[in-house]
Design an enzyme around this catalytic site. Structure first.
Site, PDB file in Angstrom:
ATOM      1  N   HIS A   1      -8.007  -1.053  -5.373  1.00 18.23           N
ATOM      2  CA  HIS A   1      -8.395  -2.437  -5.619  1.00 18.23           C
ATOM      3  C   HIS A   1      -7.493  -3.358  -4.822  1.00 18.23           C
ATOM      4  CE1 HIS A   1      -9.298  -6.205  -7.686  1.00 18.23           C
ATOM      5  NE2 HIS A   1     -10.318  -5.605  -8.285  1.00 18.23           N
TER       6      HIS A   1
ATOM      7  N   CYS B   1      27.891   5.054  13.423  1.00 18.21           N
ATOM      8  CA  CYS B   1      28.464   6.122  14.221  1.00 18.21           C
ATOM      9  C   CYS B   1      27.322   6.912  14.829  1.00 18.21           C
ATOM     10  CB  CYS B   1      29.391   7.006  13.381  1.00 18.21           C
ATOM     11  SG  CYS B   1      28.570   7.847  12.007  1.00 18.21           S
TER      12      CYS B   1
END
Length: 618
Positions: free
Chosen positions: A532, A27
């Site tokens: 890392h 909508c």
């Protein structure tokens, strides 16, 4: 710029994936899913997706509130699934239907949603044109007015044609056969026969009612058409059914509308229009107070779709819409309440949300960002908005104010009300709707959440932004025991979407591994962070990594640290899941407010929580 693709992917994953979706429509502000199993939906994950305001469950639908950008997100879902895309209306699906009321609301939403913006846009043009005539800016006898009136009035006049298409999609009927039926209802000679005496069809007398701007007849007949087509397709030989079926359907359907459905719906429409008129003539303030006060509550539960057909019925019957005027008070009251939050709050994040929500509410009449993102969670502003809507709506309705076009209530659409009723009471009602919630919110206030950045600054906690674009996962899911068990510190992991690492805060680079697979940073407050990239990627000896910083270098939040090639690393057999951990756990033993789901670099990732020893060390 918003990343609609990321929002779409996050939402689709959050609802349980494509395999858990029965249907999807949208909508003005929401994605409306019908799910096979709502228990599979991850509400927390969806809400954490950038671009999502909140979720709601109503009317048999799982609703994801997006705001003004919902069409773009819907389109992106269409690129990664069989749902979404360019279509706007979903067919009725098999499976659990819910109660009759929920089914009715869902049907109305599916049929009217695709038409809403065209109705609102042309209605706004009609409102401006009416205002121009009222103020003498344009002569209604000119050809210029003729053209402008046609382009602004055509869509609402020929509304049955548009409804034929959306209803056909919903009921799984032939769209072009539906158009043929609706076209007959609006045929010039039929329209000219409206109200003519002594009309018969093969001796059966009937009254020709107007089908201009009508709603009920076309929806009912398309529903019947869908069942008739299924029956005829099953019974007729394959060689003739494709052209005989529409012939039979049109031959039966159109007279059925003229003789039975049209007159009955005309009577019902007249009753409804008269009933609305009676309420607003007898106790107009009460009707206005109800619409002004509770419209936004109806919106929350999706019940407002049950009222949308009444607008068009009232317009068809009377040429005006009394119901719309008090809704201006409801919309502007919630916009004013969030404006009060914008002024009063000290929370930087809340203030940044309140600003666009205020503009969206006032200018476009889109209040979902304000309601779901701010007013409802804070409670009082939402209540203050209802108070303003009740008072403003009652005053506006008491003035007999009405609209002469279907519009989405907003300041831009106010010309739809100009010259229609008591303009003094209109101004007073709008002023009350805006000033009351704004002043109540600013003066009485609300439970203002503490600003996270302020809390972090006061406690020496360190705010860590995401160094990557990707998806946040718990550290425990990292395929490396040292990280997964917290042996190297607490934090999270990110499955990267793009191959770039950015500084998550202003820092000193304390470790820049020559292989480029990891970087260590130290915040000014002492928190040390390790990023890392991938698992065991040190074995690549720098291949596919490009380090952009050196040890000892000062970097600012957002500076590029490393670039890496995701595809090449994965092709080499390595997992690119990237742990991000605080390594000096003696001073920062835990993390808080960790993000989850899709994330972009620069967005909040977590806070490194400092202990008293850390504070004392400073």
């Amino acid at each position: 710029m918003a990343d609609y693709a990321k929002t779409a992917a996050g939402v689709l994953k959050g609802v349980g994936g494509e395999e858990n979706v029965r249907s999807l429509v949208h909508c003005a502000t929401r994605l409306r899913f019908v799910l096979k199993d709502e228990s599979k939906a991850d509400a927390a994950g969806i809400k954490a997706t950038p671009g999502v305001i909140t979720t709601a469950q109503a009317g048999g639908q799982y609703q994801v509130v997006i705001g003004n950008d919902v069409p773009e997100v819907y389109a992106e879902i269409g690129k990664i699934s069989k749902f979404g895309g360019s279509g706007d209306s979903a067919p009725a699906e098999d499976g659990p239907k819910g109660n009759l009321f929920n089914r009715f609301i869902k049907m109305i939403a599916a049929i009217f949603t695709p038409l809403l913006w065209a109705l609102a846009g042309t209605g706004l043009l009609k409102a401006f044109l009416a205002a121009a005539v009222t103020f003498g800016w344009i002569d209604p006898t000119t050809s210029t007015y003729l053209v402008l009136n046609a382009l602004s009035d055509a869509f609402i006049n020929f509304l049955p044609l548009a409804l034929a298409i959306t209803a056909a999609r919903y009921f799984k009927a032939s769209e072009f056969t539906s158009l043929a039926i609706a076209g007959a209802l609006l045929y010039p000679t039929v329209t000219a026969a409206t109200g003519a005496p002594d009309l018969t069809f093969f001796g059966i007398p009937f009254t020709m009612v107007t089908y201009v701007s009508s709603v009920i007849p076309v929806i009912i007949i398309v529903w019947l058409q869908s069942h008739a087509e299924k029956f005829l397709y099953a019974k007729l030989p394959g060689a003739i059914r494709r052209f005989v079926t529409p012939m039979i359907v049109v031959l039966i359907a159109v007279p059925l509308v003229f003789v039975v459905i049209g007159p009955i719906s005309g009577i019902l429409s007249g009753w409804i229009g008269s009933g609305i008129g009676w309420v607003f003539e007898t106790v107009p303030w009460l009707g206005g107070a109800i619409m002004g006060g509770f419209w936004q509550v109806f919106v929350i539960f999706g019940l407002h779709w049950g009222l949308v057909p009444l607008f068009t019925l009232e317009y068809q019957t009377t040429g005006q819409i009394l119901l719309v005027a008090p809704i201006f008070a409801a919309v502007l009251a919630q916009a004013a309440a969030v404006a009060g939050v914008w002024v009063r709050t000290r929370n930087k994040n809340l203030k940044s949300l309140a600003a666009p929500a205020t503009l969206s509410g006032f200018l476009a009449g889109i209040t979902e960002p304000a309601i779901y993102g701010i007013n409802l969670p804070l409670k009082r502003p939402f209540a203050f908005g209802i108070v303003g809507g009740v008072i403003g709506g009652a005053i506006i309705a008491a003035g007999g104010v009405f609209a002469k076009a279907f519009v989405v209530p907003s300041t831009l659409a106010l010309p739809a009300l100009f010259g229609n009723g008591n303009m003094i009471l209109l101004v007073i009602g709008l002023a009350a709707a805006i000033l009351i919630p704004f002043l109540l919110t600013v003066i009485i206030g609300f439970a203002d959440p503490e600003d996270e950045a302020t809390v972090a600054a006061e406690s020496n906690d360190v705010a860590v932004l995401s160094p990557l674009d990707g998806t946040v996962v718990p550290l425990s899911e990292t395929p490396d025991a040292a990280f997964a068990e917290g042996g190297l510190g607490q934090g999270v992991a990110i499955k990267p979407r793009s191959g770039a690492v950015y500084a998550p805060f202003d820092a000193t680079v304390v470790a820049a591994f020559p292989t480029g697979h990891a970087v260590g940073l130290r915040h000014a407050d002492g928190a040390e962070l390790l990023i890392h990239i991938g698992i065991d990627t040190v074995k690549l000896a720098g291949s596919h990594f490009s380090l952009k910083v050196t040890a000892g270098q000062q970097v600012a939040a957002g500076d590029l640290l490393v670039e890496f090639d995701i595809d090449a690393i994965e092709a080499a057999g390595y997992d690119v899941t990237t742990p991000i951990v605080i390594t000096n756990s003696d001073l920062y033993p835990e993390v808080g407010d960790a993000a989850s789901g899709p994330i972009s670099h620069g967005e909040p990732l977590f806070f490194a929580r400092a202990v008293e020893a850390a504070l004392a060390a400073k």
